[in-house]
Write a protein that holds these residues in place. Structure first.
Motif, PDB file in Angstrom:
ATOM      1  N   VAL A 130       0.839  -1.210   0.000  1.00 12.27           N
ATOM      2  CA  VAL A 130       0.000   0.000   0.000  1.00 12.27           C
ATOM      3  C   VAL A 130       0.869   1.254   0.000  1.00 12.27           C
ATOM      4  O   VAL A 130       0.614   2.211  -0.740  1.00 12.27           O
ATOM      5  CB  VAL A 130      -0.948  -0.020   1.221  1.00 12.27           C
ATOM      6  CG1 VAL A 130      -1.646   1.330   1.367  1.00 12.27           C
ATOM      7  CG2 VAL A 130      -1.988  -1.118   1.067  1.00 12.27           C
ATOM      8  N   VAL A 131       1.923   1.224   0.818  1.00 10.94           N
ATOM      9  CA  VAL A 131       2.821   2.405   0.889  1.00 10.94           C
ATOM     10  C   VAL A 131       3.513   2.618  -0.451  1.00 10.94           C
ATOM     11  O   VAL A 131       3.640   3.747  -0.943  1.00 10.94           O
ATOM     12  CB  VAL A 131       3.845   2.214   2.015  1.00 10.94           C
ATOM     13  CG1 VAL A 131       4.912   3.305   1.954  1.00 10.94           C
ATOM     14  CG2 VAL A 131       3.151   2.216   3.366  1.00 10.94           C
ATOM     15  N   THR A 132       3.938   1.539  -1.072  1.00 11.04           N
ATOM     16  CA  THR A 132       4.639   1.649  -2.354  1.00 11.04           C
ATOM     17  C   THR A 132       3.729   2.236  -3.420  1.00 11.04           C
ATOM     18  O   THR A 132       4.108   3.151  -4.177  1.00 11.04           O
ATOM     19  CB  THR A 132       5.143   0.281  -2.804  1.00 11.04           C
ATOM     20  OG1 THR A 132       6.035  -0.246  -1.828  1.00 11.04           O
ATOM     21  CG2 THR A 132       5.854   0.379  -4.147  1.00 11.04           C
ATOM     22  N   ASN A 133       2.466   1.690  -3.522  1.00  9.17           N
ATOM     23  CA  ASN A 133       1.537   2.196  -4.540  1.00  9.17           C
ATOM     24  C   ASN A 133       1.195   3.660  -4.321  1.00  9.17           C
ATOM     25  O   ASN A 133       1.117   4.452  -5.269  1.00  9.17           O
ATOM     26  CB  ASN A 133       0.253   1.361  -4.522  1.00  9.17           C
ATOM     27  CG  ASN A 133       0.502  -0.057  -5.020  1.00  9.17           C
ATOM     28  OD1 ASN A 133       1.444  -0.296  -5.782  1.00  9.17           O
ATOM     29  ND2 ASN A 133      -0.318  -0.996  -4.581  1.00  9.17           N
ATOM     30  N   SER A 134       1.006   3.993  -3.078  1.00  9.34           N
ATOM     31  CA  SER A 134       0.680   5.390  -2.769  1.00  9.34           C
ATOM     32  C   SER A 134       1.837   6.329  -3.132  1.00  9.34           C
ATOM     33  O   SER A 134       1.634   7.420  -3.662  1.00  9.34           O
ATOM     34  CB  SER A 134       0.335   5.523  -1.283  1.00  9.34           C
ATOM     35  OG  SER A 134       0.060   6.858  -0.957  1.00  9.34           O
ATOM     36  N   ALA A 135       3.063   5.859  -2.875  1.00 13.41           N
ATOM     37  CA  ALA A 135       4.232   6.700  -3.181  1.00 13.41           C
ATOM     38  C   ALA A 135       4.432   6.839  -4.683  1.00 13.41           C
ATOM     39  O   ALA A 135       4.774   7.909  -5.187  1.00 13.41           O
ATOM     40  CB  ALA A 135       5.474   6.101  -2.525  1.00 13.41           C
ATOM     41  N   LEU A 136       4.209   5.746  -5.411  1.00 11.48           N
ATOM     42  CA  LEU A 136       4.393   5.809  -6.861  1.00 11.48           C
ATOM     43  C   LEU A 136       3.387   6.743  -7.510  1.00 11.48           C
ATOM     44  O   LEU A 136       3.700   7.435  -8.483  1.00 11.48           O
ATOM     45  CB  LEU A 136       4.289   4.401  -7.459  1.00 11.48           C
ATOM     46  CG  LEU A 136       5.445   3.446  -7.114  1.00 11.48           C
ATOM     47  CD1 LEU A 136       5.150   2.051  -7.662  1.00 11.48           C
ATOM     48  CD2 LEU A 136       6.763   3.953  -7.686  1.00 11.48           C
ATOM     49  N   LYS A 137       2.135   6.711  -6.971  1.00 11.51           N
ATOM     50  CA  LYS A 137       1.118   7.597  -7.517  1.00 11.51           C
ATOM     51  C   LYS A 137       1.308   9.030  -7.043  1.00 11.51           C
ATOM     52  O   LYS A 137       0.804   9.974  -7.642  1.00 11.51           O
ATOM     53  CB  LYS A 137      -0.271   7.108  -7.113  1.00 11.51           C
ATOM     54  CG  LYS A 137      -0.647   5.776  -7.743  1.00 11.51           C
ATOM     55  CD  LYS A 137      -2.020   5.321  -7.273  1.00 11.51           C
ATOM     56  CE  LYS A 137      -2.386   3.982  -7.901  1.00 11.51           C
ATOM     57  NZ  LYS A 137      -3.732   3.514  -7.414  1.00 11.51           N
ATOM     58  N   GLY A 138       2.064   9.166  -5.957  1.00 10.26           N
ATOM     59  CA  GLY A 138       2.284  10.506  -5.411  1.00 10.26           C
ATOM     60  C   GLY A 138       1.042  11.094  -4.797  1.00 10.26           C
ATOM     61  O   GLY A 138       0.908  12.308  -4.641  1.00 10.26           O
ATOM     62  N   LYS A 139       0.085  10.217  -4.453  1.00  8.59           N
ATOM     63  CA  LYS A 139      -1.210  10.663  -3.963  1.00  8.59           C
ATOM     64  C   LYS A 139      -1.377  10.313  -2.498  1.00  8.59           C
ATOM     65  O   LYS A 139      -1.312   9.144  -2.126  1.00  8.59           O
ATOM     66  CB  LYS A 139      -2.327  10.017  -4.791  1.00  8.59           C
ATOM     67  CG  LYS A 139      -3.722  10.450  -4.383  1.00  8.59           C
ATOM     68  CD  LYS A 139      -4.761   9.759  -5.246  1.00  8.59           C
ATOM     69  CE  LYS A 139      -6.168  10.150  -4.831  1.00  8.59           C
ATOM     70  NZ  LYS A 139      -7.210   9.458  -5.626  1.00  8.59           N
ATOM     71  N   ASP A 140      -1.557  11.313  -1.663  1.00  4.20           N
ATOM     72  CA  ASP A 140      -1.836  11.133  -0.233  1.00  4.20           C
ATOM     73  C   ASP A 140      -0.783  10.287   0.471  1.00  4.20           C
ATOM     74  O   ASP A 140      -1.086   9.614   1.466  1.00  4.20           O
ATOM     75  CB  ASP A 140      -3.218  10.494  -0.033  1.00  4.20           C
ATOM     76  CG  ASP A 140      -4.330  11.408  -0.507  1.00  4.20           C
ATOM     77  OD1 ASP A 140      -4.106  12.642  -0.493  1.00  4.20           O
ATOM     78  OD2 ASP A 140      -5.363  10.876  -0.911  1.00  4.20           O
TER      79      ASP A 140
END
Length: 1258
Positions: free
Chosen positions: A36-46
């Motif tokens: 979850v942290v990785t996906n959020s960081a890649l999207k740069g969202k929240d």
């Protein structure tokens, strides 16, 4: 699904439903959470809200929360280093992690720190972004009370030290060096940790690409704010110094120069902000003078732009430059020092390399180079001598002294800077011209030379700043004449291509013609003559084809009384650059005629102005022959006032019109009389025989001169002196003209001899009258050097087989007069002396370097032939007159020629030797071989003198031969076989010669010393000579005998002491803290220290001989006392050096202390007693006879205070020797009896290893 997890975590956190958030996070697996942290960081969202929510739902006090926090850190750090995230996203993540780091427990911090260390070791810190977190981790770790380490525990601070040590001891990926250096700026470090880190970073310099060096330098300088400033600066400088040596002649040299320029900018910026860094930089530079390099010099010049460091750094550079030149000069004159210490690259060459390197965009360095150049030229330029005079160096003279070399270096810096950098050209030119205008009380020849070099090298570039030159023209009327002459000669090439500059100059010169100042009018004449010579009219012949139509008239000083104007050194005839004129020949002719009309106004002015005009006309006719008609008409109208046209009237010239008077002062009014005499004979159709006949018929009474005439300082005496010089000049002009036009006619030569007899008669009267109470000085001869060369060749070398009988009969008339032969050689000697002193001669072509050198070669060949074929012994046989023989004059002339050749034509000495004649020496040979050939000839002549017995010994000839050998030996290569043969021969002559001729002995001894010092150290020779002096003069209880040779030996002792003192200073400058653990092996002495102690030991033995010798009181004993005082001072310096940096072996020092303490010091006190009692123990008769001498001696001793100085030096030496004995436990014991102090050197086997080493060596 993953988006739902993220939204739920954030929503729980936003709703402050902390228990539910904790429960939900606990239900997630580690993989789910990291995904979850990785996906959020890649999207740069929240991603920020997500990380905050996880921290909020993971209390650090709970084990599960602390574990989840550590997991987040361990996942986010590699994620930020992966390069997949946007920069802003990675920065946000690292910022959030930094805020929560202090909440991690100690074990978690330890694991996190180990994660960083392992990543660095494995080279996984690609972007270095996460390294911003590492200092926070280390700071939090250091605050931890205890951490498990191995089987025990360590405090957080110690644990941090272990991590840093492990990190700095490991291998770093070159890509992360800059990031790590940046990171450590925020890590609190102990001094030893910082030093360890700086050493690691400096070692990494060699592994980085050049482009990465500037940012690393910048970060390292920021890191230096914590400390180790000196180490950082020295490391950076050392790196670039090494790169300079490795990158020479390689393609990367251009990149290196740009990198160096950027690094210099970073350092200068850091020094501006950090005064402590600036102070450390000053200390570092001053402590490593011998380690300067082009990069460090450029850095110095850049830092010097900061006002608070400017004066210190330029003073340091100025001192370092002069010291470098002095060291080079000392080493070049001593074979002992050359063998002992290799000669390094000179500082001057490094500075010139810096100038060349500055072309790579080093704008911050160029301003410092300009300032340094002018500082050197201002500080070390020629100084005004007595009465405002200065020594004339000449264009061909080489810079010999350190100050001259420093001045010339400043000129080279400015010249090269002018060529390379357009922005500073205007400033350089403006400052040079300002100095020419403002420095009227001191010589400016060095600035004129610089301006001339600038014009020659870049005339078109200089035209861009022509307005600055024309502004300088406005000051010509107020400048010294020498400055005007040099300035106009320098800018002459520009006048042909710049109409505005030429017009401005003409306008200024016309105004100067009516100046109230004499120098202003002289400047106008100088400028107009320059224009006449360089704007040729169509049909003008070359200077070599134009027959001179005028002779020169020169002023003289007789008995120190001015009887006419000083000779004018017009040096604006030859210019190297020839720029094609923009104007046609017709325009040039009209231009030149206009100038001539302006110059006619000078004919009614003072003698100085007229003299300059007449001299200049000669050069104008040689360069611009089409102006002959106009010039001749001008001179003819002036000549008619002073020439007597009636053929039956005597004398043919009206001398009374040439004299002026004002009150009681009598002065020369018209210097044209001699020039007009020549002019009448060669240009106006007057018959040669007419004026010659009338001058021969004239008696001295016709000129109001006879044996009863007065030549005192009164107005009558001054008038007679002027008359005498004028009449002698007329005779000389006629002698030169009659010989030139005679075509070897016997009758004409007889008339020429009649002219000379009258000249000689008047000359003898002058010598007789002026010799009463004053040293007589003959007026300067008016014969040209070219004529002297021709005359000597005819007199001495024309007796050839193929010569016509009539020609030989005609020459026999002149050769039969010994006075005429002596006169010819004496004039040649006068011309050569003038050339040696000033670099030029009087007369036609006197300023032409090539022609003057050609005449010098011809004269050398003639004098050499005359001396070798008719030696002095043959010439003097049967003669009772005491006059100097022709052969002896020839020998003196050869001495002057060889000395002049080395001083004025150092690059053409081989040509000079070759020109002596093919029948005299080898053709195609080296300078050493040619020199050795002529040395052997003079050696044979001296050997003949020494074998002839004392009654046939000619002291003056022997002295001249020794001086010639001394001059010629300087051309021998010290490593050549010819040099070895020369020194072997000299030693043999010194041993076998027993003549009691003091002057000859001193000359021979000086020759021996000058050769020996270039072969090996002369200290052993000094010892032998001191023994000889002791054996000849006896002990101090005997009657002293005067000897000048003792002073010569003592002067050589002083030179040896200079070398020893220089060596000790060098060694002190090389001291390092770990000296005992580096360098030579234990028990082995440093070669320099060994040679130094051996030199001192032998010198002490030699001085021990002299202090027991009955030397005459006065200068001799006072000089010895001074050298003894210097010896003890140097011994004290050596002992201080040993106290700071012990020798590898104290055995040599043992012998020195033994020599000085047990032998020399007691003898010194005995010698002091001998000096004090000298002249005081004689009987009454002797006291009366020598009362004046004893008084002078006592006064000399009181004034010099040599004895107290010696006693003080001895006591200081013993004081520091006691200090050394306490420190080394080798020397102990001081015996003091109130007057005599004695140092004993004792060994203690149980405390020192030195006696064991001594026994092993024995």
């Amino acid at each position: 699904m993953r988006a739902d997890i993220m939204e739920k975590i954030v929503s729980l956190s936003d709703g402050e439903r902390i228990p539910e958030l904790q429960q939900y996070l606990s239900s997630l697996t580690d993989d789910q959470l990291t995904t979850v942290v990785t996906n959020s960081a890649l999207k740069g969202k929240d991603i920020g809200a997500m990380v905050k929510s996880i921290f909020k739902g993971s209390p650090p006090s709970a084990p599960e929360g602390a574990s989840r926090r550590l997991l987040l850190y361990q996942h986010c750090i590699p994620l930020c280093e992966s390069g997949d995230l946007q920069t802003e996203v990675a920065s946000d993540i690292i910022g959030l992690l930094m805020l929560e780091t202090h909440n991690l427990p100690g074990p978690s911090l330890a694991q996190l720190a180990s994660l960083f260390v392992d990543a660095i070791k494995l080279g996984k810190m690609g972007s270095g972004k996460s390294l911003e977190l590492f200092p926070t981790v280390l700071t939090a770790l250091a605050a931890t009370e205890a951490l498990s380490y191995g089987k025990g525990e360590l405090s957080g601070e110690e644990y941090k030290k272990q991590l840093i040590n492990s990190l700095c001891s490991s291998r770093w990926d070159p890509q992360c060096v800059i990031h790590l250096t940046t990171m450590f700026r925020d890590v609190p470090l102990a001094p030893e940790e910082l030093q360890f880190l700086v050493e690691k970073v400096l070692r990494m310099f060699l592994k980085l690409d050049l482009q990465e060096i500037p940012p690393l330098v910048y970060q390292l300088l920021l890191l230096a704010a914590k400390g180790c400033k000196k180490q950082v600066l020295e490391g950076i400088i050392s790196y670039f110094k090494e790169q300079d040596l490795l990158s020479i002649m390689t393609p990367i040299i251009h990149n290196l120069r740009h990198v160096e320029g950027t690094a210099i900018l970073h350092i200068v910026f850091a020094v501006r902000l950090d005064q402590e860094l600036g102070r450390e930089f000053l200390k570092s530079v001053k402590g490593s003078q011998g380690e300067l390099c082009p990069f460090s010099i450029a850095l110095l010049l850049s830092v010097a732009r900061i006002q608070r460091y400017e004066e210190q750094l330029f003073d340091f550079l100025k001192g370092a430059i002069t010291k470098g030149f002095k060291d080079e000069h000392l080493q070049q004159g001593s074979k002992f020092l050359q063998d002992l210490l290799p000669q390094r690259c000179s500082l001057a060459q490094m500075i010139l390399d810096t100038v060349k390197n500055s072309v790579f965009g080093w704008d911050h360095v160029t301003q410092g180079l300009v300032q340094l150049g002018f500082i050197l030229m201002d500080a070390f330029g020629p100084k005004a001598g007595p009465f405002g005079k200065t020594a004339t160096e000449g264009a061909n003279a080489t810079a010999k002294t350190p100050t001259q070399q420093a001045c010339r270096l400043g000129g080279h810096i400015l010249l090269e800077g002018f060529k390379m950098h357009e922005p500073i050209r205007g400033e350089i030119l403006e400052q040079v011209l300002n100095r020419l205008v403002t420095k009227t009380a001191s010589p400016v020849t060095h600035f004129i030379d610089l301006l001339s070099d600038i014009v020659v090298s870049a005339p078109m570039i200089l035209l861009e700043s022509s307005s600055k030159v024309t502004e300088t023209f406005d000051h010509l009327s107020y400048l010294p004449l020498a400055t005007v002459q040099g300035l106009l000669k320098a800018v002459q090439p520009l006048l042909k291509v710049s109409m505005s500059m030429k017009d401005a100059l003409i306008l200024v010169l016309r105004k100067a013609m009516f100046s109230s100042q004499l120098d202003g009018r002289k400047s106008a004449v100088t400028g107009f003559l320059l224009l006449l010579k360089n704007f040729r009219v169509l049909g003008s012949m070359a200077s070599s084809q134009c027959t001179p139509a005028l002779s020169f008239m020169y002023s003289s000083h007789y008995e120190g009384i001015s009887i006419g104007p000083f000779i004018c050194d017009v040096s604006c005839a030859q210019v190297q650059v020839d720029v094609h004129s923009r104007y046609n020949s017709a325009a040039n002719e009209a231009f030149c005629l206009e100038i001539l009309s302006s110059l006619r106004r000078c004919l009614g002015q003072q003698a100085d102005v007229r003299l300059m005009l007449y001299e200049g006309f000669h050069d104008v006719l040689r360069r611009n022959s089409q102006l002959a008609s106009s010039i001749m008409q001008t001179l003819l109208s002036q000549m008619r006032r002073y020439y007597e046209p009636e053929q039956d009237l005597l004398p043919p010239v009206k001398l009374e019109l040439c004299i002026g008077a004002q009150g009681d002062q009598v002065f020369l009014q018209e210097p044209l009389v001699l020039t007009l005499t020549y002019y009448v004979t060669c240009s106006c159709g007057m018959r040669r025989s007419s004026i010659t006949r009338r001058m021969i018929k004239c008696e001295l009474e016709d000129f109001e001169l006879d044996k009863s005439a007065e030549f005192s300082l009164s107005s009558v005496g001054v008038k007679n002196s002027i008359y005498a010089v004028l009449v002698m000049g007329v005779y000389e002009v006629l002698i030169e003209y009659n010989f030139t036009k005679a075509n070897y006619s016997k009758s004409i030569f007889e008339e020429l001899l009649e002219l000379f007899s009258r000249y000689n008669k008047l000359s003898e009267i002058l010598k007789e009258k002026s010799g009463k109470g004053k040293s007589s000085k003959s007026p300067r001869s008016l014969l040209s050097m070219g004529f002297v060369s021709t005359l000597l060749t005819a007199l001495f070398r024309c007796a050839c087989v193929d010569s016509a009988q009539s020609r030989e009969e005609a020459l026999l008339v002149l050769r039969s007069s010994g006075d005429f032969l002596r006169y010819a050689v004496s004039v040649a000697l006068q011309k050569i002396t003038q050339l040696e002193e000033t670099g030029h001669t009087d007369g036609p072509d006197g300023q032409n370097t090539d022609k003057t050198f050609h005449h010098l070669c011809d004269i050398t060949s003639v004098l050499m032939w005359r001396y070798t074929n008719i030696p002095c012994a043959v010439e003097d046989a049967g003669k009772k007159e005491k006059r100097c023989s022709v052969s002896l004059l020839c020998l003196e002339g050869l001495l002057r020629i060889f000395s002049t050749g080395q001083q004025r034509y150092p690059a053409r000495v081989a040509q000079l030797l070759s020109a002596i004649g093919s029948d005299h020496g080898p053709g195609n040979a080296s300078v050493t071989e040619k020199t050795a050939f002529y040395i052997r000839q003079f050696q044979r002549a001296l050997f003949t003198q020494l074998n002839g017995g004392e009654e046939d010994f000619n002291s003056k000839e022997a002295q001249l031969l020794v001086n010639i050998l001394s001059v010629l030996s300087r051309q021998l290569e010290p490593s050549s076989q010819q040099f070895v043969q020369m020194i072997t021969w000299t030693v043999k002559i010194c041993k076998e010669t027993s003549f009691e001729d003091i002057a000859f002995s001193k000359g021979l001894l000086s020759l021996l010393f000058s050769l020996h010092v270039l072969y090996k150290s002369p200290v052993s020779l000094l010892w032998e000579l001191c023994q000889d002096i002791h054996s000849q003069l006896g002990d101090i209880d005997q009657v002293p005998t005067a000897t000048d040779r003792t002073l010569l030996v003592l002067s050589q002792v002083g030179k040896v002491l200079d070398e020893v003192d220089w060596l000790i200073t060098k060694k002190k400058g090389q001291l390092v803290p770990d000296r005992l653990s580096s360098g030579t092996a234990a028990g082995q002495q440093d070669p320099v220290e060994k040679a130094l102690t051996l030199q001192l030991g032998t010198l002490l033995t030699a001085l021990n001989e002299l202090v027991q010798t009955a030397l005459p009181s006065g200068v001799c004993t006072n000089t010895l006392l001074g050298e003894l005082s210097r010896t003890y001072t140097i011994l004290t310096t050596l002992v201080k050096y040993v106290c700071v940096c012990p020798l590898k072996s104290l055995i040599p020092l043992y012998f020195q202390v033994k020599l000085s303490g047990s032998h020399l010091t007691p003898q010194c006190y005995s010698f002091i007693t001998y000096v004090q009692l000298a002249g005081g123990g004689a009987d009454d008769k002797k006291k009366k006879k020598k009362e004046g001498e004893a008084t002078a001696t006592a006064k000399l001793l009181r004034e010099t205070k040599a004895i107290p100085n010696l006693i003080y030096s001895i006591e200081q030496y013993e004081k520091y020797l006691i200090t050394l004995s306490k420190k080394s436990k080798v020397c102990k014991g001081v015996v003091w009896d109130g007057r005599l102090s004695h140092i004993e050197l004792m060994s203690e086997p149980e405390q020192s290893q030195e006696p064991k080493k001594k026994r092993k060596k024995q």
